[in-house]
Design a protein around this motif. Structure first.
Motif, short mmCIF file in Angstrom:
data_model
loop_
_atom_site.label_atom_id
_atom_site.label_comp_id
_atom_site.label_asym_id
_atom_site.label_seq_id
_atom_site.Cartn_x
_atom_site.Cartn_y
_atom_site.Cartn_z
N GLU A 64 11.54 6.61 -5.38
CA GLU A 64 10.33 7.08 -4.58
C GLU A 64 10.22 6.68 -3.28
OE1 GLU A 64 6.86 6.82 -7.16
OE2 GLU A 64 5.60 6.11 -5.42
N CYS A 65 10.41 5.43 -3.10
CA CYS A 65 10.25 4.56 -2.09
C CYS A 65 11.45 4.60 -0.84
CB CYS A 65 9.86 3.23 -2.14
SG CYS A 65 8.29 3.00 -2.83
N LYS A 81 0.92 -1.21 0.12
CA LYS A 81 0.12 -0.12 0.10
C LYS A 81 0.81 1.24 -0.05
CE LYS A 81 -0.71 0.09 4.97
NZ LYS A 81 0.31 -1.04 5.28
N ASP A 82 2.07 1.17 0.43
CA ASP A 82 2.83 2.28 0.59
C ASP A 82 4.25 1.91 0.41
OD1 ASP A 82 3.52 1.26 3.09
OD2 ASP A 82 2.14 2.72 4.29
N ALA A 83 5.28 3.06 0.64
CA ALA A 83 6.83 2.67 0.48
C ALA A 83 7.27 1.60 1.54
CB ALA A 83 7.38 4.13 0.34
N VAL A 135 2.68 -1.66 -6.34
CA VAL A 135 2.68 -0.83 -5.40
C VAL A 135 1.66 0.43 -5.62
CG1 VAL A 135 4.14 1.08 -4.16
CG2 VAL A 135 5.16 -0.81 -4.79
N ASP A 136 1.04 0.98 -4.40
CA ASP A 136 0.16 1.93 -4.57
C ASP A 136 0.82 3.26 -4.06
OD1 ASP A 136 -2.06 3.95 -4.33
OD2 ASP A 136 -3.14 2.57 -3.12
N ASN A 137 1.19 3.50 -3.12
CA ASN A 137 1.83 4.80 -2.54
C ASN A 137 1.44 5.92 -3.13
OD1 ASN A 137 3.78 5.55 -0.85
ND2 ASN A 137 5.28 5.90 -2.72
N HIS A 150 6.38 -1.55 0.70
CA HIS A 150 7.14 -2.14 -0.40
C HIS A 150 8.69 -2.38 0.05
CE1 HIS A 150 10.21 -0.82 -3.39
NE2 HIS A 150 9.46 -1.82 -4.13
N ARG A 195 1.34 14.24 -3.88
CA ARG A 195 1.89 13.39 -2.84
C ARG A 195 2.06 14.35 -1.45
NH1 ARG A 195 3.83 8.94 -3.80
NH2 ARG A 195 3.87 8.98 -5.96
#
Ligand code: SF4
Lengths: 198, 472
Positions: free
Chosen positions: B124-125, B93-95, B294-296, B98, B350
């Motif tokens: 990004e993550c 769902k998020d970094a 990944v969503d993030n 991940h 973001r």
């Protein structure tokens, strides 16, 4: 609720009006002389294209390659052109291919618009050989040139596991000041033989 | 080593200040500008070789719109098909999730050395510093990414990560880290040194991680495009391949690639196709393959009617190469993983507060929209973001005051005419210090144009009265 359900639910939360998929059957570019176009496109990306009648003619051309005479370890899946001296079937670990000088392999489709050749790992024990060899030679039937990518994908099938790629020229980089350098990580040269009889 | 200068950890000082720092080295800033414009011109030439270019863009845009309208179905189909091929599919769902998933896979396999090919998602993550903290050696294998990794910087461009570096800089970095002779700066020599250095890393790697350019719902396969062949070499040696992708990378059919692959490289660098366009369907025999979806923040953008289309981006970089602001201010001035025009839409989505200055780093010239291969209306979305930022009260004070005054001025024809008259009379007589000072950002390194003696309205009135001009 796990992330899978969370994400799918969040995607579904917004009901978007259905938009139909567009047709891919269009009047895409065709070339009067596909061979000339393919050769020019490949050359523009640093590759070399040779039209040859058969295996012997290809072998003769290969001998002209500046790196050929010094080549020691050769993988060949096209014995009609040249016999290799490293049998992939007997290599248990792809790391052992590190010192392969030449790989002579088959391609099944050549694309005129961009100089790319379709290759797969069918019947190839280690796909690494496409990238780890210092020089790559692809042998493609001369009748297998298509005009554009749409025609290429019409011929491709992805049923079951496997690897396939369009390769267009030798490995390259322009990451230092946009200066083009051939031979980044993979092959330093790519030669395509379009062969009449094989 | 870990990278510094990231937006997540460092207070964002806004685009104008960083852009100013970049422009201080004028020859370098000019070089940056010209080099990117050269890449943009190559893109033009490549596009003009295809009479169907506009049709391709239309088609790509329609495929993306279609995909987004059924994204959940396509994600499920993709997962099913990939699993059939023997792939393990993960959802994050998020970094943070991940990063945990990737670390978990590596730890289960006892992997200590990871080779990576280009992936904006892992940037990004902030995956690299996370893995390094857990004792994993992470090597970026794309030459440009390796350069910035060794320099301890984030990439400044999504396709040309080290475009802000001159060959002398690279020479210094390699001298320090790879032991090349001091002063060596020939690109051929340096690239060869990197080849040898990275070959060793490829040979020693326990696992390989890649990004994903396209994921095919119909077949469960993923497609990765590179010029160097680093993704292919990386994943064909070790027994573990981890591919990380945002959920927006889906396309319905394999044949859709015939559209995207024709657009991507031509738009990015002017090549007719990337050297390697590799289709991975399942793991190599005897190996394992993982795909992390990944969503993030992406589902949130998907839910927004204004900004949904920004998810259609195929990361070609063309909007950066063409952008007059990006070219002159450099990628790092955006403090965002994806810089430039598209980054200026994605970053505020973001965190609008942190990245609120980005939609204003734009002249609204629309060049980005003209070159975008998937026809994202980039500059319209930037304008929408400006309104949104104002609406949320996130505008800086100077902009707020300025906008108020402007709106007063433009809404009253009398004040407008009077202030124009005043400006024409007074400004040309003002001493320099009153015009070119701290208050006037526009006066930095820019001269005012010569003021006309008459306004258009005055000229018009005079000609209508038959007093001179070229009229009948
Ligand atoms: S927004 Fe369009 S032009 Fe910019 S990187 Fe994405 S696809 Fe390319």
């Amino acid at each position: 609720m796990g992330s899978r359900e969370n994400i799918l639910q969040a995607v579904r939360a917004k009901q978007l009006p259905d938009k139909p998929a567009p047709s891919l059957e269009q009047n895409w570019i065709r070339y009067e002389d596909r061979r000339a176009q393919f050769a020019a496109a490949l050359q523009s990306v640093g590759g070399r294209c040779e039209f040859v009648a058969g295996g012997a003619a290809a072998a003769a051309k290969l001998a002209e390659h500046p790196a050929w005479s010094a080549a020691e370890k050769i993988v060949s899946l096209v014995p009609d052109v040249v016999a290799g001296n490293c049998d992939l079937a007997t290599v248990d670990d792809p790391h052992k291919l590190e010192d392969v000088d030449f790989a002579i392999l088959r391609g099944s489709i050549a694309v005129a618009e961009n100089g790319a050749v379709w290759v797969t790992d069918q019947g190839l024990k280690h796909r690494a050989v496409y990238f780890i060899a210092q020089h790559l030679v692809l042998v493609v039937p001369a009748g297998a040139i298509v005009d554009n990518m749409a025609q290429a994908y019409e011929k491709l099938q992805f049923a079951g596991p496997g690897y396939g790629a369009f390769l267009s020229g030798p490995s390259k980089t322009a990451d230092i000041e946009q200066s083009l350098v051939i031979g980044a990580h993979g092959p330093r040269s790519m030669t395509v033989f379009l062969i009449e009889a094989i | 080593m870990s990278r510094n200068g990231h937006s997540a950890t460092v207070a964002n000082v806004g685009h104008p200040a960083l852009a100013e720092a970049f422009t201080l080295d004028r020859p370098r800033a000019r070089w940056h500008d010209e080099t990117l414009w050269f890449v943009r011109s190559k893109r033009d030439k490549a596009a003009w070789t295809l009479p169907e270019w506009e049709l391709l863009r239309e088609t790509a845009s329609a495929i993306k719109a279609h995909t987004m309208s059924r994204l959940a179905e396509y994600l499920e189909q993709f997962e099913r098909q990939a699993q059939k091929l023997g792939v393990t599919v993960h959802w994050a769902k998020d970094a943070a999730e991940h990063n945990e998933i990737v670390l978990g896979i590596l730890q289960r396999r006892g992997a200590k050395k990871l080779v990576k090919s280009k992936s904006m998602l892992t940037e990004e993550c902030h995956l690299n510093p996370y893995l390094e903290r857990h004792g994993i050696e992470v090597v970026d294998t794309d030459l440009g990414e390796r350069i910035v990794q060794l320099a301890g910087e984030p990439p400044s461009h999504i396709v040309l990560p080290a475009i802000h570096k001159k060959k002398e800089d690279v020479g210094e970095i390699f001298h320090e880290h790879l032991g090349t002779p001091a002063g060596a700066s020939d690109p051929l020599f340096l690239a060869e040194a990197a080849r040898q250095h990275l070959r060793d890393k490829f040979m020693q790697a326990d696992a390989a991680l890649t990004g994903v350019n396209f994921a095919i719902a119909e077949t469960g396969g993923i497609v990765i495009c590179t010029n160097e062949g680093n993704a292919d070499l990386g994943v064909s040696l070790p027994k573990v391949h981890i591919a990380c992708m945002g959920i927006e990378k889906l396309i319905p059919r394999a044949a859709d690639l015939s559209v995207f692959l024709r657009l991507l490289a031509r738009s990015a660098t002017g090549q007719p196709i990337t050297t390697y366009s590799s289709h991975f369907h399942g793991p190599m025999p005897g190996a394992e393959m993982h795909i992390v979806l990944v969503d993030n923040g992406r589902t949130e953008i998907l839910g927004s009617d204004e900004f949904r289309r920004s998810l259609n981006c195929i990361r070609c970089g063309a909007c950066m190469n063409t952008c007059p602001v990006y070219r002159r201010s450099g990628g790092h001035s955006y403090e965002s993983t994806v810089p430039g025009p598209i980054g200026s839409i994605l970053a505020p989505s973001r965190d609008a507060k942190l990245h609120g200055s980005l939609p204003f780093a734009c002249s609204l010239c629309g060049s980005c929209t003209d070159v975008c291969p998937v026809k994202i209306d980039i500059h319209h979305q930037l304008l929408t973001w400006r309104k949104e930022i104002n609406h949320r009260g996130l505008l800086s004070l100077s902009k707020r005051v300025g906008m108020k005054l402007m709106s007063r001025l433009f809404s009253s024809p009398r004040i407008y005419a009077a202030s124009g008259w005043l400006a024409r009379k007074i400004v040309p007589r003002l001493p320099r210090f009153m015009l070119y000072n701290r208050m006037n950002a526009w006066g930095k390194r820019r001269e005012l144009p010569e003021f006309p003696r008459e306004s258009f309205r005055e000229q018009f009135a005079r000609r209508k009265n038959g007093k001179g001009g070229h009229g009948k």
